[in-house]
Design a protein around this motif. Structure first.
Motif, PDB file in Angstrom:
ATOM      1  N   PHE A 227      20.408 -54.358 -13.703  1.00 19.67           N
ATOM      2  CA  PHE A 227      20.837 -55.779 -14.776  1.00 19.67           C
ATOM      3  C   PHE A 227      22.123 -55.765 -13.549  1.00 19.67           C
ATOM      4  N   GLN A 228      22.756 -54.234 -13.154  1.00 25.34           N
ATOM      5  CA  GLN A 228      24.367 -54.740 -13.156  1.00 25.34           C
ATOM      6  C   GLN A 228      24.124 -55.229 -11.146  1.00 25.34           C
ATOM      7  N   THR A 229      22.853 -54.396 -10.627  1.00 25.23           N
ATOM      8  CA  THR A 229      22.529 -55.131  -9.315  1.00 25.23           C
ATOM      9  C   THR A 229      21.812 -56.511  -9.089  1.00 25.23           C
ATOM     10  N   MET A 230      20.538 -57.115 -10.715  1.00 23.75           N
ATOM     11  CA  MET A 230      20.557 -58.107 -10.059  1.00 23.75           C
ATOM     12  C   MET A 230      21.797 -59.351 -10.655  1.00 23.75           C
ATOM     13  N   TRP A 231      22.939 -58.597 -11.323  1.00 27.15           N
ATOM     14  CA  TRP A 231      24.474 -59.479 -11.612  1.00 27.15           C
ATOM     15  C   TRP A 231      25.357 -60.123 -10.314  1.00 27.15           C
ATOM     16  N   LEU A 232      25.068 -58.569  -9.798  1.00 30.13           N
ATOM     17  CA  LEU A 232      26.152 -58.700  -8.860  1.00 30.13           C
ATOM     18  C   LEU A 232      25.688 -59.561  -7.226  1.00 30.13           C
ATOM     19  N   ARG A 233      24.086 -59.412  -7.038  1.00 31.35           N
ATOM     20  CA  ARG A 233      23.535 -60.719  -6.128  1.00 31.35           C
ATOM     21  C   ARG A 233      23.368 -61.990  -6.730  1.00 31.35           C
ATOM     22  N   TYR A 234      23.623 -61.903  -7.768  1.00 32.96           N
ATOM     23  CA  TYR A 234      23.772 -63.408  -8.169  1.00 32.96           C
ATOM     24  C   TYR A 234      25.567 -63.544  -7.896  1.00 32.96           C
ATOM     25  N   CYS A 235      25.827 -63.234  -8.278  1.00 30.74           N
ATOM     26  CA  CYS A 235      27.574 -63.541  -8.097  1.00 30.74           C
ATOM     27  C   CYS A 235      27.610 -63.411  -6.663  1.00 30.74           C
ATOM     28  N   ASN A 236      26.853 -62.922  -5.350  1.00 33.08           N
ATOM     29  CA  ASN A 236      27.187 -62.652  -4.325  1.00 33.08           C
ATOM     30  C   ASN A 236      26.380 -64.189  -4.065  1.00 33.08           C
ATOM     31  N   ALA A 237      26.087 -64.917  -5.123  1.00 34.57           N
ATOM     32  CA  ALA A 237      24.545 -65.823  -4.199  1.00 34.57           C
ATOM     33  C   ALA A 237      25.562 -67.011  -4.850  1.00 34.57           C
ATOM     34  N   LEU A 238      26.847 -66.765  -5.852  1.00 31.66           N
ATOM     35  CA  LEU A 238      27.105 -68.382  -5.788  1.00 31.66           C
ATOM     36  C   LEU A 238      28.285 -68.591  -5.152  1.00 31.66           C
ATOM     37  N   THR A 239      28.748 -66.917  -4.449  1.00 33.12           N
ATOM     38  CA  THR A 239      30.228 -67.506  -3.666  1.00 33.12           C
ATOM     39  C   THR A 239      29.955 -67.552  -2.271  1.00 33.12           C
ATOM     40  N   ILE A 240      31.269 -68.579  -3.000  1.00 33.78           N
ATOM     41  CA  ILE A 240      31.367 -69.453  -1.278  1.00 33.78           C
ATOM     42  C   ILE A 240      32.587 -68.204  -0.626  1.00 33.78           C
ATOM     43  N   LYS A 241      32.358 -67.455   0.231  1.00 34.95           N
ATOM     44  CA  LYS A 241      32.954 -66.855   1.008  1.00 34.95           C
ATOM     45  C   LYS A 241      33.943 -67.622   1.553  1.00 34.95           C
ATOM     46  N   GLU A 242      34.018 -68.750   1.681  1.00 35.41           N
ATOM     47  CA  GLU A 242      35.283 -69.786   2.558  1.00 35.41           C
ATOM     48  C   GLU A 242      36.501 -69.657   1.565  1.00 35.41           C
ATOM     49  N   ARG A 243      35.900 -69.638   0.241  1.00 34.09           N
ATOM     50  CA  ARG A 243      37.297 -70.348  -1.036  1.00 34.09           C
ATOM     51  C   ARG A 243      37.129 -69.249  -1.583  1.00 34.09           C
ATOM     52  N   ILE A 244      37.614 -67.554  -1.086  1.00 32.19           N
ATOM     53  CA  ILE A 244      37.638 -67.268  -1.715  1.00 32.19           C
ATOM     54  C   ILE A 244      39.063 -66.876  -1.353  1.00 32.19           C
ATOM     55  N   ASN A 245      40.212 -66.625  -2.422  1.00 32.58           N
ATOM     56  CA  ASN A 245      41.107 -66.779  -2.803  1.00 32.58           C
ATOM     57  C   ASN A 245      41.494 -65.076  -3.255  1.00 32.58           C
ATOM     58  N   PRO A 246      41.912 -64.271  -3.053  1.00 35.80           N
ATOM     59  CA  PRO A 246      42.239 -63.167  -4.238  1.00 35.80           C
ATOM     60  C   PRO A 246      43.634 -63.033  -4.434  1.00 35.80           C
ATOM     61  N   LYS A 247      44.618 -64.026  -3.771  1.00 36.11           N
ATOM     62  CA  LYS A 247      45.816 -64.164  -4.667  1.00 36.11           C
ATOM     63  C   LYS A 247      45.774 -65.062  -6.090  1.00 36.11           C
ATOM     64  N   LEU A 248      45.005 -65.875  -5.903  1.00 37.91           N
ATOM     65  CA  LEU A 248      44.993 -66.760  -7.038  1.00 37.91           C
ATOM     66  C   LEU A 248      44.385 -65.730  -8.099  1.00 37.91           C
ATOM     67  N   GLN A 249      42.883 -65.215  -7.650  1.00 42.35           N
ATOM     68  CA  GLN A 249      42.328 -64.180  -8.684  1.00 42.35           C
ATOM     69  C   GLN A 249      42.445 -63.140  -9.122  1.00 42.35           C
ATOM     70  N   ARG A 250      44.137 -63.154  -8.135  1.00 36.77           N
ATOM     71  CA  ARG A 250      45.213 -62.139  -9.041  1.00 36.77           C
ATOM     72  C   ARG A 250      46.023 -62.477 -10.300  1.00 36.77           C
ATOM     73  N   GLN A 251      46.211 -64.262 -10.322  1.00 39.88           N
ATOM     74  CA  GLN A 251      46.831 -64.414 -11.513  1.00 39.88           C
ATOM     75  C   GLN A 251      46.236 -65.021 -12.061  1.00 39.88           C
ATOM     76  N   GLN A 252      44.493 -65.295 -11.771  1.00 36.73           N
ATOM     77  CA  GLN A 252      44.177 -65.405 -13.182  1.00 36.73           C
ATOM     78  C   GLN A 252      43.485 -64.206 -14.344  1.00 36.73           C
ATOM     79  N   MET A 253      42.879 -63.366 -13.313  1.00 33.03           N
ATOM     80  CA  MET A 253      42.796 -62.026 -13.530  1.00 33.03           C
ATOM     81  C   MET A 253      43.526 -60.913 -12.915  1.00 33.03           C
ATOM     82  N   PRO A 254      43.848 -59.735 -13.274  1.00 34.26           N
ATOM     83  CA  PRO A 254      44.849 -59.063 -12.929  1.00 34.26           C
ATOM     84  C   PRO A 254      43.983 -57.618 -12.518  1.00 34.26           C
TER      85      PRO A 254
END
Length: 268
Positions: A227-254
């Motif tokens: 299930f964890q592998t499936m969940w990772l693949r699902y998140c990876n499939a939805l991720t738009i690499k060009e829109r990854i924003n680590p700074k914003l992620q740290r603000q919303q999710m420490p």
């Protein structure tokens, strides 16, 4: 300088309040029973727990304070910050000394401190609710209602403040039909829900079940890794690499929560 010794429990703190009014003396510091007294202490008083004194102060507080203020006091107590018990002590004493409500008297440093600390603890409580992730493991705790070795959902947390008691009701209501356990790795205690009640639990061999703040894979249920592998693949499939924003992620999710989230393994 007067110091009160007590057992460092909230019940003991309320007994200390009773003793302060009885003796008509206000301590400048509160110490644990076995703690060495500071250099400037000239007088000490040992507070013994007395249920009658505790109940008397507790009932008086309920009559004097609103539910919000009572909750704030508990939040400050659970913050475990230095001198948080002294802040609560002074706040309670001021409540009893004043003929009017002091809950919004933010010119008072203790009232302001209670408000600010409670706000921080409340924010941490919400973060724990948001970022807790459960892993299905083979139940390592013998269930008094069921002798069979069954599956239980287990989560590891390490919050800044001691907020675990504040989130139990939420998870009991949210996962009422599942057995789960939440363990505070930082404070080395947890709670387990067995479909009937919530009970405190401790791990006799924590290093066997928890390795590097992660559940030992040997304890994972048969389908959990899948299930964890499936969940990772699902998140990876939805991720738009060009829109990854680590700074914003740290603000919303420490980032201190990232290692607890399976979906954030892509970022680590």
């Amino acid at each position: 300088m007067l110091a009160f010794y007590y057992d460092k429990s909230f019940e003991g703190l309320l007994c200390a309040v009773f003793e302060a009014f009885k003796l008509k003396k206000m301590p400048e510091c509160l110490l644990a029973t076995e703690q060495v007294e500071p250099l400037l202490v000239s007088d000490t008083h040992h507070v013994e727990f007395d249920n009658a004194k505790y109940e008397r102060v507790r009932k008086a507080l309920i009559n004097k304070l609103s539910k919000v203020a009572l909750r704030h006091l508990m939040y400050v107590w659970l913050s475990e910050l230095p001198e948080s018990d002294l802040i609560v002590f002074r706040y309670i004493c001021k409540v009893f000394k004043s003929s009017q409500s002091i809950e919004t008297d933010f010119a008072d440093q203790d009232v302001l401190a209670v408000h600010d600390i409670a706000k921080k603890v409340s924010r941490e409580r919400h973060r724990v609710i948001q970022f807790v992730r459960f892993s299905a493991i083979n139940n390592p705790v013998k269930d008094v209602f069921n002798d069979k070795e069954d599956k239980i959902y287990f989560s590891i947390i390490a919050p800044i403040y001691n907020v675990l008691p504040l989130v139990l009701k939420f998870f009991k209501d949210r996962f009422a039909d599942q057995k789960w356990a939440i363990y505070d790795e930082k404070r080395e205690y947890g709670y387990i829900y067995n479909l009937h009640s919530i009970k405190p639990v401790s791990l006799t061999d924590k290093n066997d079940l928890i390795i590097n703040s992660q559940v030992n894979k040997n304890y994972l249920a048969r389908d959990e890794a899948l299930f964890q592998t499936m969940w990772l693949r699902y998140c990876n499939a939805l991720t738009i690499k060009e829109r990854i924003n680590p700074k914003l992620q740290r603000q919303q999710m420490p980032s201190r929560f990232w290692h607890l989230l399976p979906e954030m393994k892509l970022m680590l």
